[in-house]
Design an enzyme around this catalytic site. Structure first.
Site, PDB file in Angstrom:
ATOM      1  N   LEU A 242      61.062 -22.095  53.433  1.00  0.00           N
ATOM      2  CA  LEU A 242      60.060 -22.552  54.389  1.00  0.00           C
ATOM      3  C   LEU A 242      59.474 -21.334  55.092  1.00  0.00           C
ATOM      4  O   LEU A 242      60.017 -20.825  56.071  1.00  0.00           O
ATOM      5  CB  LEU A 242      60.683 -23.523  55.393  1.00  0.00           C
ATOM      6  CG  LEU A 242      61.369 -24.765  54.787  1.00  0.00           C
ATOM      7  CD1 LEU A 242      61.831 -25.699  55.898  1.00  0.00           C
ATOM      8  CD2 LEU A 242      60.449 -25.487  53.818  1.00  0.00           C
ATOM      9  N   ASP A 243      58.362 -20.866  54.567  1.00  0.00           N
ATOM     10  CA  ASP A 243      57.758 -19.623  55.039  1.00  0.00           C
ATOM     11  C   ASP A 243      57.207 -19.776  56.454  1.00  0.00           C
ATOM     12  O   ASP A 243      56.481 -20.729  56.755  1.00  0.00           O
ATOM     13  CB  ASP A 243      56.623 -19.217  54.087  1.00  0.00           C
ATOM     14  CG  ASP A 243      55.908 -17.966  54.539  1.00  0.00           C
ATOM     15  OD1 ASP A 243      56.545 -16.901  54.525  1.00  0.00           O
ATOM     16  OD2 ASP A 243      54.726 -18.069  54.920  1.00  0.00           O
ATOM     17  N   ALA A 244      57.560 -18.822  57.326  1.00  0.00           N
ATOM     18  CA  ALA A 244      57.004 -18.737  58.689  1.00  0.00           C
ATOM     19  C   ALA A 244      57.079 -20.058  59.438  1.00  0.00           C
ATOM     20  O   ALA A 244      56.235 -20.359  60.280  1.00  0.00           O
ATOM     21  CB  ALA A 244      55.553 -18.249  58.622  1.00  0.00           C
TER      22      ALA A 244
END
Length: 593
Positions: A242-244
């Site tokens: 789950l990017d950023a």
């Protein structure tokens, strides 16, 4: 029409509770029950019949993940994803079990993290068949770039035109809103003025003006990402990064970081993937101070794993100063991961060495010395904006191999040993290791790529000609071959040790400033491994009596194969040498639970 099963009814209620927490302060045009039903339909879970078992460890000491761009290895007349699989097949057996392919979708900037189309594979890299082929043989980890997308995407073009889908997908705010406390990792202006069919709007851009933040207050955005998750599952993805994600939910007047709604979105996604495909994992990429990062474990009901972001700056600092005091203090403060969760350990990635996770662990003066040392070894520094308008170092951009080519005193001849020592420490720690492809290969700083792209992060994103790389690895005298062989040997040893299970017990040892040590014990308590590393350029004595070896057991160093006849022995540890001392009866390792 068939009646829903008891499990389906329970799941519907559970999803509805998640949604009520997320949208408690957001007026919706439909009931929570209707929205929950729509989300379950998108995930094809409206008729689910089985409940996932909680607190299961779907991982073991055998697991290790290689991190790579889809085009880090290039061959003529072959798609890069095919080449990547060829490399994994040739060199990964008995060493790695999974691969994190960094964004493989069409993109407009930031080497993939400004996504144009989440439903497609970048045709330069290959297609969904290539992704499926990799997923068939390896645990595939993929990025869910959930906070933002490209300003050149169809969604954003529709936002400008006032059309669906996209018209109300992006977070807008008036420029006079209270944004003083907003925390973000960039110095560019937060808001971007956009002329739309509905007039001038100001869109929120946490990272860059080509990466426009999505508005999860609109449940249609949430449903889009649930459909993307379903698509990726169908194509073999089993680990979602789950990017950023920490920046996901915004409320002006707050710091817009780690808000409760963000945590609840993670909990919702965990519920959905666990019911859809048991064994599917969520890893949160939250490059923030350590205590905030730990919060994404929740009560073993949020992320299955969190990036251990404090590890890279602390371990690099340890090895360039020859002092493990801060590393040891941090190690003692880290709570053991509950069953059903684990630390994702890494010391290098496609990004740089993050400094925010070292805040509160290293002093400002120590951080300055670390930054200056990395600059002496060819690194660059990226900055973030502070509330007072000043800037602060946010990230050191450098290849890990170059970062460890010396100490604060300057370059020396211990570079390879220091580099391998860093990995030996990481591989011994509680958690699952992730190894950046360029660390595995001992890749150096890529200055021409920085010049070509104008981006500091490109220094550690080299693209290898695969034939040239294979030739270098085939020659035993090359630095790349030496590094590759030593790291592969460590990984192969690790896989056979029950005491290296990601959730096995870990205790910190106190062996002085220059010797880093910790004790791992298998979950059945039959195997112990004492992981001891000399983090200095000096030859140091190690008294075996200091590490409390049980007298009735035989003990052996797994790395060198040396047997120890007496607990009264005093060893001479060479500079940057690591020992993995285990009781010989179980040193081959029992299968992890």
């Amino acid at each position: 029409m068939s009646q829903p099963t008891d499990t389906a009814t329970q799941l519907l209620d559970r999803v509805q509770l998640h949604l009520e927490t997320i949208y408690h302060a957001t007026p919706l045009g439909q009931s929570m029950a209707e929205l929950a039903q729509e989300i379950l339909q998108v995930m094809r879970l409206e008729d689910c019949e089985s409940t996932p078992e909680p607190h299961v460890n779907y991982w073991s000491q055998r697991d290790a993940i290689v991190i790579s761009y889809g085009d880090s290895l290039l061959s003529e007349d072959e798609k890069p994803l095919v080449t990547l699989k060829s490399f994994l097949d040739a060199h990964g057996e008995g060493v790695v079990t999974g691969v994190h392919i960094l964004p493989f979708y069409p993109w407009s900037s930031d080497d993939g993290f400004a996504v144009l189309d989440y439903s497609s594979v970048n045709e330069f890299l290959g297609d969904w068949n290539d992704i499926q082929a990799i997923a068939a043989d390896y645990d595939l980890m993929a990025d869910l770039v959930i906070n933002h997308c490209s300003s050149r995407s169809l969604w954003f073009e529709n936002f400008i035109r006032g059309m669906d889908p996209g018209r109300d997908y992006f977070y807008t705010v008036e420029p006079d809103a209270d944004l003083r406390d907003v925390v973000r990792p960039r110095t560019s202006p937060l808001l971007r003025e956009v002329d739309t069919a509905e007039g001038i709007k100001y869109v929120w851009c946490t990272f860059s003006h080509d990466q426009v933040d999505l508005d999860f207050r609109n449940p249609e955005v949430l449903k889009q990402f649930v459909s993307i998750v379903r698509l990726y599952l169908d194509n073999g993805v089993r680990v979602f990064r789950l990017d950023a994600v920490a920046f996901l939910w915004k409320i002006p007047g707050t710091n817009c970081l780690n808000l409760e709604e963000t945590h609840e979105v993670v909990r919702l996604l965990r519920t959905l993937v666990e019911y859809a495909q048991p064994g599917t994992l969520l890893i949160t990429e939250t490059n923030i101070p350590n205590r905030e990062n730990l919060s994404y474990f929740g009560n073993a009901n949020e992320a299955h794993a969190i990036y251990n972001f404090s590890l890279p700056p602390l371990l690099v600092n340890t090895l360039v100063t020859g002092n493990n005091s801060h590393f040891k203090t941090w190690l003692m403060s880290m709570p053991p991961a509950q069953n059903g969760t684990f630390y994702f350990n890494f010391i290098a990635s496609h990004d740089g060495i993050g400094l925010r996770p070292a805040e509160g662990l290293l002093s400002d003066e120590e951080l300055s010395v670390l930054v200056e040392t990395m600059q002496h070894f060819g690194g660059h520094v990226s900055f973030r904006a502070l509330e007072n308008g000043e800037s602060r170092p946010y990230e050191i951009n450098i290849s890990l191999f170059d970062a460890l080519q010396g100490t604060v005193a300057g370059p020396d001849t211990w570079g390879i040993d220091r580099f391998v020592c860093a990995h030996a420490i990481m591989l011994g720690l509680e958690g699952v290791p992730g190894i950046y492809l360029h660390s595995l290969l001992g890749t150096r700083n890529d200055y021409p790529r920085v010049e070509n792209t104008g981006q500091y992060r490109s220094i550690n994103r080299h693209q290898w000609n695969f034939a040239e790389l294979e030739a270098l690895l085939a020659r035993e005298d090359t630095t790349h071959a030496r590094v590759f062989r030593r790291l592969k040997d460590l990984l192969a040893i690790r896989q056979r040790q029950a005491a290296f299970h990601p959730n096995a017990t870990q205790f910190t040892l106190h062996l002085g400033e220059k010797i880093c040590g910790f004790w791992r014990q298998s979950m059945d308590r039959r195997q112990s491994i004492f992981c001891i590393s000399n983090v200095s350029a000096e030859v140091l004595p190690l008294a075996l009596s200091d590490i409390n070896l049980i007298g009735t057991d035989d003990w052996v160093d797994l790395i060198a194969g040396t047997h120890f006849q007496s607990r009264d022995e005093v060893l001479e540890m060479q500079p940057y040498q690591t020992l993995w001392i285990t009781n010989a009866e179980d040193h081959a390792g029992k299968p992890g639970p």
